[in-house]
Design an enzyme around this catalytic site. Sequence first.
Site, PDB file in Angstrom:
ATOM      1  N   SER A 199      45.410   6.311 -33.032  1.00 33.84           N
ATOM      2  CA  SER A 199      46.615   6.713 -33.758  1.00 33.84           C
ATOM      3  C   SER A 199      47.250   5.474 -34.374  1.00 33.84           C
ATOM      4  CB  SER A 199      47.568   7.469 -32.815  1.00 33.84           C
ATOM      5  OG  SER A 199      48.691   7.956 -33.518  1.00 33.84           O
ATOM      6  N   THR A 200      48.481   5.149 -33.992  1.00 31.59           N
ATOM      7  CA  THR A 200      49.200   4.029 -34.590  1.00 31.59           C
ATOM      8  C   THR A 200      48.415   2.728 -34.445  1.00 31.59           C
ATOM      9  OG1 THR A 200      51.176   5.126 -33.771  1.00 31.59           O
ATOM     10  CG2 THR A 200      51.463   2.914 -34.688  1.00 31.59           C
ATOM     11  N   HIS A 227      44.803  10.108 -35.870  1.00 29.44           N
ATOM     12  CA  HIS A 227      45.983  10.876 -36.299  1.00 29.44           C
ATOM     13  C   HIS A 227      46.391  10.433 -37.699  1.00 29.44           C
ATOM     14  CE1 HIS A 227      47.266  11.165 -31.778  1.00 29.44           C
ATOM     15  NE2 HIS A 227      46.262  11.965 -32.064  1.00 29.44           N
ATOM     16  N   MET A 320      50.503   5.735 -30.278  1.00 28.57           N
ATOM     17  CA  MET A 320      51.617   6.190 -29.457  1.00 28.57           C
ATOM     18  C   MET A 320      51.339   7.591 -28.925  1.00 28.57           C
ATOM     19  SD  MET A 320      54.669   6.812 -32.238  1.00 28.57           S
ATOM     20  CE  MET A 320      54.603   5.139 -32.865  1.00 28.57           C
ATOM     21  N   ASP A 323      47.902  11.503 -26.262  1.00 30.84           N
ATOM     22  CA  ASP A 323      46.743  12.288 -26.698  1.00 30.84           C
ATOM     23  C   ASP A 323      45.456  11.547 -26.330  1.00 30.84           C
ATOM     24  OD1 ASP A 323      45.308  14.334 -27.955  1.00 30.84           O
ATOM     25  OD2 ASP A 323      45.323  13.298 -29.889  1.00 30.84           O
TER      26      ASP A 323
END
Length: 389
Positions: A199-200, A227, A320, A323
């Site tokens: 993600s991030t 993501h 973050m 998940d």
Amino acid sequence: HRADNARQVRVMLVEDSAVIRGMVRSWLDGVDNVEVVASADNGQIALNTVAAARPDIIILDIEMPVMDGLTALPGLLAACPGVKVLIASTLSKRNAEISMKAINMGAADYLAKPSFARDGNEARRMFKEELVRKVVGLGQNGGGGHHGVVHTPAPANDAGANRAAAATSGWTTIPSGSSDFKLRPASRVRPRILVIGSSTGGPAALSKVLGALKGRLSGVPVVITQHMPPTFTTLLGETLSRLSGLEGGETHDGETVSAGRIYVAPGGFHMRLIQLGSQIKIALNDGPPINHCRPAVDPLFESVAQIYRGAALGVVLTGMGSDGALGAVKIADAGGSVLAQDEASSIVWGMPGAAMAAGACVAAVELENLGDRIGLMLGLGSGRNKIKT
């Protein structure tokens, strides 16, 4: 409404619309321990004032008069080492390309800005929710450290500095105060798939890992959930295909999974693998978000665990939230192996920290060494040293 003993996360808004600046400021003013310390209506003003403002997070528009966000970005990053830049722009192919470039230049994350006049109240509500979640998540990463609070990334065994899973953000809280993670033994079966969730900070981490493995992935399919919204995932797939030397990119429903190809989940769709006879296929669906995300990592990891059992190698990169943690446990319980990116090299140690806290991982590995560690586990030896027998 602010906790007096908690550190304030300092936010700078760089946005040419006074209406949007006012709206975002009012939203963030309602968030505990978040303070909007400066705003600017173009990149030049931002560059002139950022050093004095000392923000932890900059919310940066792309399209502005005088100086656009992309032009300002290198100077903003140089003026505030460690600052987290959140790109906020309307979702178009052109803006997606610019935003991906910004992420490659060091921006931490991206936020799709709706057309407020056209998209209505529901789009505004979703934008607010996502904005607050990302600011809170990035802020709990210890911030940029410009005012004597956190000056350096936490070492990998320091519990807490990069863990972005506060109860206020609606994610599972990672236990703090303990770096005693239960580790699993690695599978003795040679992996037949490499599956990655991120993600991030993920695009840069993915680029680093797959670039390090170029020429060494012909024996396994590489399946990735990052993501990201639509259009972005198309561009990410093209980039990762080029860097890894693998055919493929953003995948489509029903595509056959085969070794030596890369499959990136398209934005807006969950991706699972299904077995049909002797073939394994991609199955996409646009069901409800899981862990606030679509695509989500958990359904992919769970499907891989069911099909590949002990021959699955999972990797949880920076991001973050939590998940991927439940899916990582499924892979480990089925006999496969999971690696997490370590805390010090993660932009946000939410997802990898959650997988570690869940007791699913073989190890937490620094990003610099992760490609070689994956290569060793795939039985390919290191890019620098041959595996010793």
